[in-house]
Enzyme design. Sequence first.
Site, mmCIF file in Angstrom:
data_model
loop_
_atom_site.group_PDB
_atom_site.id
_atom_site.type_symbol
_atom_site.label_atom_id
_atom_site.label_comp_id
_atom_site.label_asym_id
_atom_site.label_seq_id
_atom_site.Cartn_x
_atom_site.Cartn_y
_atom_site.Cartn_z
ATOM 1 C CE LYS A 6 -1.611 1.500 3.905
ATOM 2 N NZ LYS A 6 -1.235 2.819 4.418
ATOM 3 C CG ASN A 7 2.170 2.457 3.482
ATOM 4 O OD1 ASN A 7 1.065 2.632 2.871
ATOM 5 N ND2 ASN A 7 2.907 2.469 4.450
ATOM 6 N NE ARG B 53 -1.322 11.392 8.323
ATOM 7 C CZ ARG B 53 -0.812 12.075 8.582
ATOM 8 N NH1 ARG B 53 -1.933 13.984 8.461
ATOM 9 N NH2 ARG B 53 0.512 13.251 7.976
ATOM 10 C CB CYS C 104 -4.908 9.863 11.856
ATOM 11 S SG CYS C 104 -3.157 9.598 12.497
ATOM 12 N NE ARG D 195 0.419 9.824 10.550
ATOM 13 C CZ ARG D 195 0.293 8.724 9.641
ATOM 14 N NH1 ARG D 195 -0.838 7.917 10.016
ATOM 15 N NH2 ARG D 195 0.387 8.493 8.817
ATOM 16 C CG ASP E 106 3.655 1.376 9.668
ATOM 17 O OD1 ASP E 106 3.647 1.819 8.491
ATOM 18 O OD2 ASP E 106 3.365 1.876 10.459
ATOM 19 C CB ILE F 75 7.971 6.774 14.752
ATOM 20 C CG1 ILE F 75 8.918 5.590 14.674
ATOM 21 C CG2 ILE F 75 7.209 7.740 13.014
ATOM 22 C CD1 ILE F 75 9.950 6.808 13.863
ATOM 23 N NE ARG G 135 -6.810 3.832 5.437
ATOM 24 C CZ ARG G 135 -6.024 5.305 6.932
ATOM 25 N NH1 ARG G 135 -6.319 5.567 7.806
ATOM 26 N NH2 ARG G 135 -5.453 6.012 5.620
HETATM 27 C C1 EPZ Z 1 4.097 6.769 6.085
HETATM 28 O O1 EPZ Z 1 3.672 7.770 7.137
HETATM 29 C C2 EPZ Z 1 3.462 5.711 6.278
HETATM 30 N N1 EPZ Z 1 2.319 5.666 5.662
HETATM 31 C C3 EPZ Z 1 2.886 4.784 8.234
HETATM 32 O O2 EPZ Z 1 2.646 3.822 7.804
HETATM 33 C C4 EPZ Z 1 3.971 5.032 8.566
HETATM 34 O O3 EPZ Z 1 4.239 4.494 9.648
HETATM 35 C C5 EPZ Z 1 5.329 6.473 8.358
HETATM 36 O O4 EPZ Z 1 5.269 6.097 7.565
HETATM 37 C C6 EPZ Z 1 6.723 5.740 9.163
HETATM 38 O O5 EPZ Z 1 7.286 4.639 9.046
HETATM 39 C C7 EPZ Z 1 2.377 5.988 3.644
HETATM 40 O O6 EPZ Z 1 3.566 5.758 3.680
HETATM 41 C C8 EPZ Z 1 1.167 6.476 3.557
HETATM 42 P P1 EPZ Z 1 6.210 10.185 8.553
HETATM 43 P P2 EPZ Z 1 4.301 8.928 7.244
HETATM 44 O O7 EPZ Z 1 6.180 11.422 7.947
HETATM 45 O O8 EPZ Z 1 4.805 9.801 5.949
HETATM 46 C C9 EPZ Z 1 6.098 13.113 12.249
HETATM 47 C C10 EPZ Z 1 0.409 2.297 7.678
HETATM 48 O O9 EPZ Z 1 -0.139 1.903 8.944
HETATM 49 N N2 EPZ Z 1 6.266 14.114 10.789
HETATM 50 O O10 EPZ Z 1 7.339 9.402 8.760
HETATM 51 O O11 EPZ Z 1 2.849 10.269 7.847
HETATM 52 C C11 EPZ Z 1 5.656 12.812 12.425
HETATM 53 O O12 EPZ Z 1 3.848 13.284 12.708
HETATM 54 C C12 EPZ Z 1 1.025 4.172 8.014
HETATM 55 O O13 EPZ Z 1 0.418 1.939 6.165
HETATM 56 C C13 EPZ Z 1 6.553 15.904 10.796
HETATM 57 O O14 EPZ Z 1 6.647 15.888 12.163
HETATM 58 O O15 EPZ Z 1 4.972 9.694 8.349
HETATM 59 C C14 EPZ Z 1 5.780 11.458 12.402
HETATM 60 O O16 EPZ Z 1 5.696 11.716 14.167
HETATM 61 C C15 EPZ Z 1 0.449 4.424 8.931
HETATM 62 N N3 EPZ Z 1 6.387 16.751 10.362
HETATM 63 C C16 EPZ Z 1 7.127 11.280 12.452
HETATM 64 O O17 EPZ Z 1 7.191 12.347 11.563
HETATM 65 C C17 EPZ Z 1 6.575 15.927 8.843
HETATM 66 O O18 EPZ Z 1 5.952 17.934 7.641
HETATM 67 C C18 EPZ Z 1 7.193 9.930 10.959
HETATM 68 O O19 EPZ Z 1 6.440 11.143 10.262
HETATM 69 C C19 EPZ Z 1 5.912 15.175 8.711
HETATM 70 C C20 EPZ Z 1 6.160 14.060 9.106
#
Ligand code: EPZ
Length: 416
Positions: A22-23, A91, A115, A120, A303, A325, A395
């Site tokens: 998916k990702n 998202r 969420c 996020r 995840d 995370i 999802r």
């Molecule tokens: C991706 O989400 C995945 N989703 C998530 O999978 C996964 O949990 C996550 O990466 C971490 O591996 C997809 O790829 C579609 P991040 P993403 O930006 O990109 C903070 C699932 O279960 N952050 O790597 O949204 C954020 O709050 C989903 O399939 C900021 O502060 O995650 C988090 O604490 C859930 N500002 C950390 O960084 C930003 O601009 C990592 O988030 C961006 C992120």
Amino acid sequence: MDRLVIEGGIALHGEIPVSGAKNAALPLMAAALLAAGSHTLHNVPRLRDIRTMQALLGHMGAVCDHGDAMTIDTGNIHTLEAPYELVKTMRASVLVLGPLVARYGKARVSLPGGCAIGARPINLHLKGLEQMGVDITLEHGYVSASARRLRGAAITFDQVTVTGTENLMMAATLADGVTVLRNAAREPEVVAVAEYLVQMGARIEGAGTAEITIEGRPALTPGSIRVIPDRIEAGTYLVAAGITGGRLTLTHCIPDHLEALAQKLSAAGVRIEVDGSGITASRSEPIHSQDVKTWPYPGFPTDMQAQFMALMTLGDGVSIISEQIFENRFMHVLELKRLGADIELDGRSAVVRGIRELSGAPVMATDLRASASLVLAGLAARGKTEISRIYHLDRGYETIERKLAAVGARIWREKG
Ligand code: EPZ
């Protein structure tokens, strides 16, 4: 609303084919906005989030057909907006922001909102785009982005962000000059996006490392690619073998993508055997409690935290699970406790004291991976477990009850 019913206590045996990731599929679908014409994606999973991204691309004017392969024709994009109604349900919609503003010079994307697992924010996505010369304004819950042409920039992420890395990497492919992303995400899904962009004519070095260099090109051309296997779906089924004391072989997967999880599972008493694109998990000894700290790839995946916690509820000691995370990714704890688990929360850590047996009960899914954790616990629990709100599960897991029933689980879906 549908619910899943599981009669637990059965050791699972057999083979499970792993679906496309998916990702990886979601950013690859967004990448189609970078080049007008017909793109082809193979091995795209049939999931709720994929249908949401299809609806979003369709809203913009793309023609997206999901037959054996998915074709996306972006030759007639007429709307440069991602509306709140769609973004609030997924998202990952934010992934259209980079491609739209890079290819069309404009984009209006709803802020995703929070969420279940955390606030996020997308500040790192926006900060990077501003460094590339994009004017960003936030109003009425939307991000409005505009730029005559993006310019290459040296961008260091304050923290590792998967979709942030993907968004800026996609935008940089059409920028004027060279962009360097530092402290970039190293996930296999990021590498998959880079491979597709290169096939479309982009110049990218370093994908899969913490420093990615992108040399902008005037234009890209559509291509075709096969979506990599879903390492989180695969990991979930490895835990299913461990928690039920059975033996499952996962086919069509990439074992290398599961290294950190495999090591933890082995230490926990789950035997892991790798054979080409197959990986087998089995358990005949007690579950040994293990401490886990989630971390960006190649560390232990956030995840998989909820799923591993389900296994640890039956450990022979105490397991400390710390979620580094996301700030609120323990929604599954209260539900696991309804099944008898002994878990205490302490800030970003959960202290899991292993018990002899879980007992089935009605529980509620709260987010995608939390619901997977409840399925795993239900498979091990004595008696019947009913999981409500399983739209969360749909999802990210393609026909999960069919895949589990095929290896011996007594699991079925009831229309609610
Ligand atoms: C991706 O989400 C995945 N989703 C998530 O999978 C996964 O949990 C996550 O990466 C971490 O591996 C997809 O790829 C579609 P991040 P993403 O930006 O990109 C903070 C699932 O279960 N952050 O790597 O949204 C954020 O709050 C989903 O399939 C900021 O502060 O995650 C988090 O604490 C859930 N500002 C950390 O960084 C930003 O601009 C990592 O988030 C961006 C992120």
